[in-house]
Design a protein around this motif. Structure first.
Motif, PDB file in Angstrom:
ATOM      1  N   GLY A 162     130.808  44.870  54.463  1.00  0.00           N
ATOM      2  CA  GLY A 162     131.947  44.719  55.355  1.00  0.00           C
ATOM      3  C   GLY A 162     132.805  45.957  55.505  1.00  0.00           C
ATOM      4  N   ARG A 163     134.005  45.745  56.001  1.00  0.00           N
ATOM      5  CA  ARG A 163     134.927  46.836  56.307  1.00  0.00           C
ATOM      6  C   ARG A 163     135.355  47.598  55.060  1.00  0.00           C
ATOM      7  NH1 ARG A 163     139.809  46.698  60.579  1.00  0.00           N
ATOM      8  NH2 ARG A 163     140.855  48.646  60.009  1.00  0.00           N
ATOM      9  N   GLY A 164     135.602  46.895  53.974  1.00  0.00           N
ATOM     10  CA  GLY A 164     136.003  47.542  52.737  1.00  0.00           C
ATOM     11  C   GLY A 164     137.497  47.831  52.677  1.00  0.00           C
ATOM     12  N   GLU A 165     137.900  48.539  51.629  1.00  0.00           N
ATOM     13  CA  GLU A 165     139.297  48.882  51.419  1.00  0.00           C
ATOM     14  C   GLU A 165     139.380  50.182  50.631  1.00  0.00           C
ATOM     15  OE1 GLU A 165     141.277  46.131  48.793  1.00  0.00           O
ATOM     16  OE2 GLU A 165     139.444  45.781  47.640  1.00  0.00           O
ATOM     17  N   GLY A 166     140.574  50.768  50.613  1.00  0.00           N
ATOM     18  CA  GLY A 166     140.774  51.947  49.797  1.00  0.00           C
ATOM     19  C   GLY A 166     141.066  53.217  50.558  1.00  0.00           C
ATOM     20  N   LEU A 167     141.089  53.174  51.893  1.00  0.00           N
ATOM     21  CA  LEU A 167     141.476  54.298  52.737  1.00  0.00           C
ATOM     22  C   LEU A 167     142.485  53.792  53.768  1.00  0.00           C
ATOM     23  CD1 LEU A 167     137.936  55.817  53.404  1.00  0.00           C
ATOM     24  CD2 LEU A 167     139.682  56.784  51.884  1.00  0.00           C
ATOM     25  N   HIS A 168     143.279  54.679  54.338  1.00  0.00           N
ATOM     26  CA  HIS A 168     144.266  54.253  55.315  1.00  0.00           C
ATOM     27  C   HIS A 168     143.626  53.520  56.488  1.00  0.00           C
ATOM     28  CE1 HIS A 168     146.709  57.547  53.378  1.00  0.00           C
ATOM     29  NE2 HIS A 168     147.602  56.589  53.445  1.00  0.00           N
ATOM     30  N   PHE A 169     142.520  54.060  57.004  1.00  0.00           N
ATOM     31  CA  PHE A 169     141.930  53.439  58.186  1.00  0.00           C
ATOM     32  C   PHE A 169     141.195  52.138  57.866  1.00  0.00           C
ATOM     33  CE2 PHE A 169     138.590  56.606  57.107  1.00  0.00           C
ATOM     34  CZ  PHE A 169     137.459  55.810  57.060  1.00  0.00           C
ATOM     35  N   LEU A 170     140.853  51.925  56.598  1.00  0.00           N
ATOM     36  CA  LEU A 170     140.286  50.639  56.197  1.00  0.00           C
ATOM     37  C   LEU A 170     141.371  49.594  56.006  1.00  0.00           C
ATOM     38  CD1 LEU A 170     137.652  51.787  53.530  1.00  0.00           C
ATOM     39  CD2 LEU A 170     137.259  51.284  55.952  1.00  0.00           C
ATOM     40  N   ASP A 171     142.530  50.010  55.522  1.00  0.00           N
ATOM     41  CA  ASP A 171     143.569  49.074  55.100  1.00  0.00           C
ATOM     42  C   ASP A 171     144.636  48.794  56.151  1.00  0.00           C
ATOM     43  OD1 ASP A 171     142.271  49.114  52.655  1.00  0.00           O
ATOM     44  OD2 ASP A 171     143.645  50.570  51.751  1.00  0.00           O
ATOM     45  N   TYR A 172     144.765  49.650  57.153  1.00  0.00           N
ATOM     46  CA  TYR A 172     145.898  49.523  58.084  1.00  0.00           C
ATOM     47  C   TYR A 172     145.827  48.231  58.902  1.00  0.00           C
ATOM     48  CZ  TYR A 172     149.326  50.661  61.673  1.00  0.00           C
ATOM     49  OH  TYR A 172     150.402  50.640  62.523  1.00  0.00           O
ATOM     50  N   ARG A 173     146.953  47.518  58.947  1.00  0.00           N
ATOM     51  CA  ARG A 173     147.041  46.250  59.674  1.00  0.00           C
ATOM     52  C   ARG A 173     148.309  46.194  60.527  1.00  0.00           C
ATOM     53  NH1 ARG A 173     142.751  46.510  57.735  1.00  0.00           N
ATOM     54  NH2 ARG A 173     141.445  44.890  56.781  1.00  0.00           N
ATOM     55  N   GLY A 174     148.786  47.336  60.986  1.00  0.00           N
ATOM     56  CA  GLY A 174     150.014  47.376  61.757  1.00  0.00           C
ATOM     57  C   GLY A 174     149.847  46.999  63.216  1.00  0.00           C
ATOM     58  N   THR A 175     148.629  46.706  63.634  1.00  0.00           N
ATOM     59  CA  THR A 175     148.352  46.276  65.000  1.00  0.00           C
ATOM     60  C   THR A 175     147.042  45.493  65.001  1.00  0.00           C
ATOM     61  OG1 THR A 175     148.095  47.033  67.299  1.00  0.00           O
ATOM     62  CG2 THR A 175     147.072  48.382  65.579  1.00  0.00           C
ATOM     63  N   THR A 176     146.633  44.997  66.157  1.00  0.00           N
ATOM     64  CA  THR A 176     145.310  44.390  66.293  1.00  0.00           C
ATOM     65  C   THR A 176     144.268  45.388  65.822  1.00  0.00           C
ATOM     66  OG1 THR A 176     145.994  43.088  68.213  1.00  0.00           O
ATOM     67  CG2 THR A 176     143.624  43.454  67.924  1.00  0.00           C
ATOM     68  N   THR A 177     143.377  44.959  64.962  1.00  0.00           N
ATOM     69  CA  THR A 177     142.343  45.871  64.468  1.00  0.00           C
ATOM     70  C   THR A 177     141.032  45.115  64.317  1.00  0.00           C
ATOM     71  OG1 THR A 177     141.757  47.475  62.733  1.00  0.00           O
ATOM     72  CG2 THR A 177     142.946  45.512  62.036  1.00  0.00           C
ATOM     73  N   ASP A 178     139.935  45.821  64.477  1.00  0.00           N
ATOM     74  CA  ASP A 178     138.615  45.192  64.410  1.00  0.00           C
ATOM     75  C   ASP A 178     137.639  46.175  63.772  1.00  0.00           C
ATOM     76  OD1 ASP A 178     136.712  43.217  64.721  1.00  0.00           O
ATOM     77  OD2 ASP A 178     136.895  43.096  66.902  1.00  0.00           O
ATOM     78  N   TYR A 179     136.487  45.652  63.382  1.00  0.00           N
ATOM     79  CA  TYR A 179     135.463  46.471  62.719  1.00  0.00           C
ATOM     80  C   TYR A 179     134.079  46.006  63.156  1.00  0.00           C
ATOM     81  CZ  TYR A 179     132.083  47.766  59.139  1.00  0.00           C
ATOM     82  OH  TYR A 179     130.968  48.230  58.502  1.00  0.00           O
ATOM     83  N   GLY A 180     133.200  46.949  63.437  1.00  0.00           N
ATOM     84  CA  GLY A 180     131.811  46.644  63.756  1.00  0.00           C
ATOM     85  C   GLY A 180     130.959  47.865  63.493  1.00  0.00           C
ATOM     86  N   TYR A 181     129.731  47.871  64.028  1.00  0.00           N
ATOM     87  CA  TYR A 181     128.825  48.989  63.786  1.00  0.00           C
ATOM     88  C   TYR A 181     127.830  49.100  64.924  1.00  0.00           C
ATOM     89  CZ  TYR A 181     127.334  44.772  61.252  1.00  0.00           C
ATOM     90  OH  TYR A 181     127.088  43.462  60.889  1.00  0.00           O
ATOM     91  N   CYS A 182     127.363  50.332  65.140  1.00  0.00           N
ATOM     92  CA  CYS A 182     126.587  50.600  66.346  1.00  0.00           C
ATOM     93  C   CYS A 182     125.347  51.441  66.069  1.00  0.00           C
ATOM     94  CB  CYS A 182     127.461  51.297  67.386  1.00  0.00           C
ATOM     95  SG  CYS A 182     127.966  52.976  66.947  1.00  0.00           S
TER      96      CYS A 182
END
Length: 547
Positions: A162-182
């Protein structure tokens, strides 16, 4: 900035090791455990905690890109329109339209992943939905595995999917956010071109692209069933793996093309990057990179060329000078800040007959012509002897805003990129992996550190100038040294490069929150392609994070 205590001693030790071609333990300061892990892995050619490439028996068996699925993180928008049941990889006709043929074993009715070209469509739809500020943040070469190891080293916490945690861009929730892969595979690999004629000689290349999920995995954290598939060497299904200019073209133009193409299709016809489309609608345009200004990713933000190595011509497009592809010149970007300073070859066969000896990335006449001091449109901020880089850049930003000029920033150390930040936050790289032997570590002088800027400073400078020029703007930010570190199979540099990019993301988010918030802003953070680091023992990095 000051050199870390013991820096000179460490470099001399490594020089001795290289000269002797030794394969024994090399002492590294206990306060830098990840540097020690890298040195031990290089000198013994083994590490129980991980390895690069398809061969688990050696620390390094592959030093270039792979066809891994690549993470995409969105902020201010979501991925619903392109992922899951809306994935084009569930539709054979859509796949064939995208590639120009139906690649073997690529149709997948259960695909959750989408295509890299969808990142272009996400930017376009964000503007259509009313977003006035669009940021494309590219961590060059950062796949899911690279992200994970940096997050573990930063936070001391592990995750396995999954998305994971431990970096700013992994943890930030100050707006609508989503994660996927291409999927990042190109249309084809092995195409030949003429830079002087700007023509493609064999459009169909030698190897076609595509993605076989049964071999490569349905998600980034799913191990491949065929380790050779991801590097184009499978005996079952062979697909071309990605390189930076074809993938950057997918991100900026929404098309599949041949490896080494810069915003041209498979026969060399011009493809229009979204930045130029938006510019026609009144958007200001900015490009920022920690590597040379006209490398593949920043070049594809705006320029066109049949080959990525035609650096001076790519820069001409970026700054609105006549180029080989655009003899009449393009309008040029509003902000261009990056590396390449101080790289001055006398010859460069990759750039064709019109190469001008001197700086590899911008010809002296072009630099002079764009400078406001000579009647040009850009306030020029260059690395300057004895002057602090942040002060040089800040002064130029203030002048550009005051006089409503454009901004050109030009910095760099050896190789043309910004100094590597290492995993411990310092700037003291250790040995990398060369061609079957240790490769000399980069060493930075006091001047290299004092006279340069960091990616977060470049990004904020660009934001301030763009916002002063228009209430509508598009900005590309590239953390380019992630790719360079991974090519060197250097886990210490790789982690540090991701952390440097993450610091820039945090600075950008802080700027957004202080300047109107997310209602008008969409940010897409992704990579152009992956490499091939494999993590065996995450606890080694968890322990290193605690030391």
């Amino acid at each position: 900035m000051n050199l870390k205590p013991g820096f000179t001693i460490r470099i001399s030790v490594f020089a001795f090791v290289l000269a002797a071609n030794a394969c024994q333990h090399v002492p590294v300061q206990a306060a830098d455990p990840i540097a020690k892990m890298q040195v031990d892995a290089v000198t013994t050619r083994q590490a129980d905690w991980g390895y690069w490439g398809p061969n688990p028996k050696t620390y390094s068996s592959w030093k270039t890109h792979s066809n891994r699925l690549i993470p995409v993180y969105t902020f201010g928008i979501d991925l619903n329109a392109v992922s899951g049941e809306n994935s084009l990889y569930r539709d054979a006709a859509a796949i064939e339209k995208l590639y120009g043929f139906l690649p073997d074993k690529t149709h997948n009715p259960e695909a959750e992943y989408f295509d890299q070209t969808d990142v272009y469509r996400l930017q376009k739809s964000a503007v259509e939905s009313g977003k006035k500020r669009v940021i494309l943040f590219v961590f060059d070469g950062m796949d899911w595995d690279t992200t994970r190891i940096a997050a573990i080293a930063n936070s001391g916490k592990d995750y396995s999917e999954g998305r994971g945690e431990g970096l700013h861009f992994l943890d930030y929730r100050g707006t609508t956010t989503d994660y996927g892969y291409c999927v990042t595979s190109p249309r084809v690999d092995g195409t030949s071109v003429s830079v002087d004629k700007q023509t493609v000689i064999n459009p169909e290349g030698k190897v076609r692209g595509g993605y076989d999920a049964k071999l490569g995995g349905n998600s980034p954290w799913e191990p491949p069933t065929d380790a050779d598939y991801l590097i184009g060497k499978s005996k079952q299904t062979k697909h071309a793996y990605a390189e930076s200019s074809a993938t950057a073209t997918s991100l900026t133009c929404g098309i599949k093309t041949y490896n080494d193409a810069m915003n041209v299709d498979f026969v060399g016809r011009e493809a229009m990057p979204i930045a130029r489309t938006l510019q026609q609608d009144g958007f200001a345009i900015g490009v920022v990179s920690s590597v040379p200004i006209s490398h593949a990713t920043p070049g594809c933000a705006y320029a066109n060329n049949v080959h990525r190595s035609d650096y001076q011509d790519l820069t001409r497009d970026l700054v609105g000078r006549p180029s080989i592809y655009h003899p009449g010149g393009l309008p040029g970007v509003d902000v261009l800040i990056g590396g390449g300073w101080g790289i001055n070859p006398k010859k460069d066969g990759g750039q064709g007959k019109n190469f001008v000896p001197g700086n590899k990335y911008i010809a002296a006449d072009d630099l002079a012509a764009i400078d406001v001091e000579n009647g040009g449109k850009y306030v020029v901020a260059q690395r300057t002897d004895g002057m602090a880089g942040p002060e040089v850049l800040s002064t130029a930003v203030q002048q550009a805003i005051k006089d409503q000029n454009r901004l050109f920033g030009f910095f760099g150390a050896q190789g043309g990129h910004l100094p590597y930040q290492t995993a411990d936050g310092n700037y003291d790289p250790v040995v990398s992996y060369g061609n079957a032997k240790p490769a000399k570590a980069e060493a930075y002088s006091e001047a290299d550190l004092h006279e340069n800027v960091k990616l977060d400073e470049m990004a904020v400078a660009a934001l301030n100038v763009l916002d002063a020029r228009s209430d509508q703007w598009w900005l590309m930010i590239e953390a380019g040294e992630v790719d360079w570190a991974n090519h060197s199979n250097n886990i210490d540099n790789s982690i540090g490069a991701v952390l440097s990019g993450d610091e820039a993301f945090a600075a950008v988010v802080a700027w957004i929150e202080q300047n109107g918030g997310w209602n008008d802003t969409a940010l897409i953070l992704t990579a152009d392609h992956g490499h091939y680091f494999n993590l065996n023992r995450p606890e080694a990095f968890m322990q290193a994070a605690s030391e």
